[in-house]
Scaffold this active site. Structure first.
Site, PDB file in Angstrom:
ATOM      1  N   ARG A  58       0.859  -1.202   0.000  1.00 20.89           N
ATOM      2  CA  ARG A  58       0.000   0.000   0.000  1.00 20.89           C
ATOM      3  C   ARG A  58       0.884   1.236   0.000  1.00 20.89           C
ATOM      4  O   ARG A  58       1.782   1.351   0.840  1.00 20.89           O
ATOM      5  CB  ARG A  58      -0.898  -0.036   1.237  1.00 20.89           C
ATOM      6  CG  ARG A  58      -2.011   0.958   1.168  1.00 20.89           C
ATOM      7  CD  ARG A  58      -3.080   0.635   2.180  1.00 20.89           C
ATOM      8  NE  ARG A  58      -3.871  -0.534   1.824  1.00 20.89           N
ATOM      9  CZ  ARG A  58      -4.516  -1.296   2.703  1.00 20.89           C
ATOM     10  NH1 ARG A  58      -4.451  -1.030   3.977  1.00 20.89           N
ATOM     11  NH2 ARG A  58      -5.228  -2.332   2.289  1.00 20.89           N
TER      12      ARG A  58
ATOM     13  N   GLU B 274       0.064  -7.111  -5.558  1.00 26.37           N
ATOM     14  CA  GLU B 274      -0.932  -6.038  -5.722  1.00 26.37           C
ATOM     15  C   GLU B 274      -0.430  -4.771  -5.034  1.00 26.37           C
ATOM     16  O   GLU B 274      -0.082  -4.797  -3.858  1.00 26.37           O
ATOM     17  CB  GLU B 274      -2.278  -6.448  -5.109  1.00 26.37           C
ATOM     18  CG  GLU B 274      -3.327  -5.356  -5.314  1.00 26.37           C
ATOM     19  CD  GLU B 274      -4.645  -5.662  -4.613  1.00 26.37           C
ATOM     20  OE1 GLU B 274      -5.590  -6.056  -5.303  1.00 26.37           O
ATOM     21  OE2 GLU B 274      -4.698  -5.522  -3.374  1.00 26.37           O
TER      22      GLU B 274
HETATM   23  P1  0O2 Z   1      -7.820  -7.598   2.370  1.00 22.76           P
HETATM   24  O1  0O2 Z   1      -8.146  -8.103   3.706  1.00 22.76           O
HETATM   25  O2  0O2 Z   1      -7.601  -6.112   2.373  1.00 22.76           O
HETATM   26  O3  0O2 Z   1      -6.696  -8.326   1.710  1.00 22.76           O
HETATM   27  P2  0O2 Z   1     -11.224  -9.411  -8.363  1.00 22.76           P
HETATM   28  O4  0O2 Z   1      -9.731  -9.366  -8.605  1.00 22.76           O
HETATM   29  O5  0O2 Z   1     -11.948  -8.225  -8.937  1.00 22.76           O
HETATM   30  O6  0O2 Z   1     -11.826 -10.698  -8.736  1.00 22.76           O
HETATM   31  P3  0O2 Z   1     -10.604  -8.665  -5.670  1.00 22.76           P
HETATM   32  O7  0O2 Z   1      -9.249  -9.268  -5.523  1.00 22.76           O
HETATM   33  O8  0O2 Z   1     -11.470  -8.649  -4.442  1.00 22.76           O
HETATM   34  O9  0O2 Z   1     -11.445  -9.337  -6.807  1.00 22.76           O
HETATM   35  O10 0O2 Z   1     -10.326  -7.203  -6.235  1.00 22.76           O
HETATM   36  P4  0O2 Z   1     -10.599  -5.786  -5.645  1.00 22.76           P
HETATM   37  O11 0O2 Z   1     -12.038  -5.458  -5.656  1.00 22.76           O
HETATM   38  O12 0O2 Z   1      -9.705  -4.895  -6.434  1.00 22.76           O
HETATM   39  O13 0O2 Z   1     -10.152  -5.847  -4.111  1.00 22.76           O
HETATM   40  C1  0O2 Z   1      -8.819  -6.032  -3.768  1.00 22.76           C
HETATM   41  C2  0O2 Z   1      -8.545  -5.400  -2.426  1.00 22.76           C
HETATM   42  O14 0O2 Z   1      -8.937  -4.019  -2.441  1.00 22.76           O
HETATM   43  C3  0O2 Z   1      -9.287  -5.980  -1.243  1.00 22.76           C
HETATM   44  O15 0O2 Z   1      -8.619  -7.135  -0.804  1.00 22.76           O
HETATM   45  C4  0O2 Z   1      -9.240  -4.816  -0.248  1.00 22.76           C
HETATM   46  O16 0O2 Z   1      -7.956  -4.710   0.335  1.00 22.76           O
HETATM   47  C5  0O2 Z   1      -9.434  -3.620  -1.163  1.00 22.76           C
HETATM   48  N1  0O2 Z   1     -10.866  -3.306  -1.289  1.00 22.76           N
HETATM   49  C6  0O2 Z   1     -11.667  -3.599  -2.335  1.00 22.76           C
HETATM   50  N2  0O2 Z   1     -12.901  -3.141  -2.131  1.00 22.76           N
HETATM   51  C7  0O2 Z   1     -12.901  -2.535  -0.917  1.00 22.76           C
HETATM   52  C8  0O2 Z   1     -13.904  -1.873  -0.153  1.00 22.76           C
HETATM   53  O17 0O2 Z   1     -15.057  -1.738  -0.539  1.00 22.76           O
HETATM   54  N3  0O2 Z   1     -13.510  -1.372   1.063  1.00 22.76           N
HETATM   55  C9  0O2 Z   1     -12.245  -1.493   1.532  1.00 22.76           C
HETATM   56  N4  0O2 Z   1     -11.963  -0.983   2.725  1.00 22.76           N
HETATM   57  N5  0O2 Z   1     -11.279  -2.146   0.845  1.00 22.76           N
HETATM   58  C10 0O2 Z   1     -11.606  -2.655  -0.362  1.00 22.76           C
HETATM   59  P5  0O2 Z   1      -9.363  -8.256   0.035  1.00 22.76           P
HETATM   60  O18 0O2 Z   1      -8.656  -9.543  -0.223  1.00 22.76           O
HETATM   61  O19 0O2 Z   1     -10.814  -8.262  -0.263  1.00 22.76           O
HETATM   62  O20 0O2 Z   1      -9.172  -7.849   1.524  1.00 22.76           O
END
Ligand code: 0O2
Length: 188
Positions: free
Chosen positions: A67, A129
């Site tokens: 990040r 990522e």
């Molecule tokens: P964590 O716990 O942070 O690791 P896709 O590739 O589209 O099939 P993916 O990987 O869910 O699916 O892609 P996306 O939507 O880009 O999300 C990747 C990460 O972005 C998430 O990882 C979160 O860290 C962040 N993120 C996405 N949407 C949101 C949101 O609505 N709110 C917040 N706070 N963070 C978000 P993880 O693995 O879901 O969670």
């Protein structure tokens, strides 16, 4: 973790160069984390993927996550363009949730890059990522992550709406700060 370390070094190099050459550093700070096995498992189940190593390797691209917290929105695009020019990095996917925010208001710029890692007997191309956002976007995303995104408790529509409105206010504040910065720079 090797891939994440290499990308972190690239970002730290850019940050140091900025520090030397310019009056300010667009990178406020850099965090990194390795996704826990439990979270990988949950994500695979959520996506209806079979729990197999090969599937995980091909489908879960955020096991290594970095990040980058920037001062202004334009800094995010500047850093991302610099990374895109590095020819040892492969750009796997770009998701611009700043120009196209998620329905809940989430804003951030995601870049999935892959980097070759040389191990004792082979070379592996490993994805990482990179999430880039401003300090203000990070404030929202961190709290929303705790409050709702990872919570199993149901959240009412009005609470969702309030969170979305705050995200919008934060974006407007970011735009305003960017404008003020540009006006001040233009006067120098
Ligand atoms: P964590 O716990 O942070 O690791 P896709 O590739 O589209 O099939 P993916 O990987 O869910 O699916 O892609 P996306 O939507 O880009 O999300 C990747 C990460 O972005 C998430 O990882 C979160 O860290 C962040 N993120 C996405 N949407 C949101 C949101 O609505 N709110 C917040 N706070 N963070 C978000 P993880 O693995 O879901 O969670």
């Amino acid at each position: 973790s090797c891939a994440m370390r290499e990308i972190c070094t690239k970002l730290e190099n850019l940050s140091q160069e900025f520090e030397l050459k310019q009056a300010r550093n667009p990178i406020q700070h850099i965090d990194h984390r390795l996704k826990k096995p439990e979270s990988i498992r949950n994500k695979m189940l959520q996506k209806n993927l079979p729990l197999e190593y090969e599937v995980m390797r091909d489908e879960i691209t955020d096991i290594g996550g970095i990040r980058v917290i920037c001062s202004y929105i334009n800094d995010i695009y500047a850093i991302s363009n610099m990374l895109k020019q590095q020819d040892d990095l492969l750009i796997v996917r770009e998701k611009d949730y700043i120009s196209n925010p998620k329905k809940n208001g989430y804003r951030s710029y995601h870049l999935i890059v892959a980097i070759p890692i040389f191990l004792s007997s082979d070379k592996q191309i490993i994805p990482v990522e990179i999430q880039m956002r401003t300090m203000a976007m990070d404030f929202w995303a961190s709290l929303e992550h705790q409050l709702r995104y990872k919570s199993t408790a149901s959240v009412s529509d009005s609470t969702r709406m309030r969170l979305t409105n705050i995200a919008e206010d934060i974006f407007n504040a970011d735009m305003e700060m960017q404008q003020i910065y540009e006006e001040i720079i233009a006067m120098e």
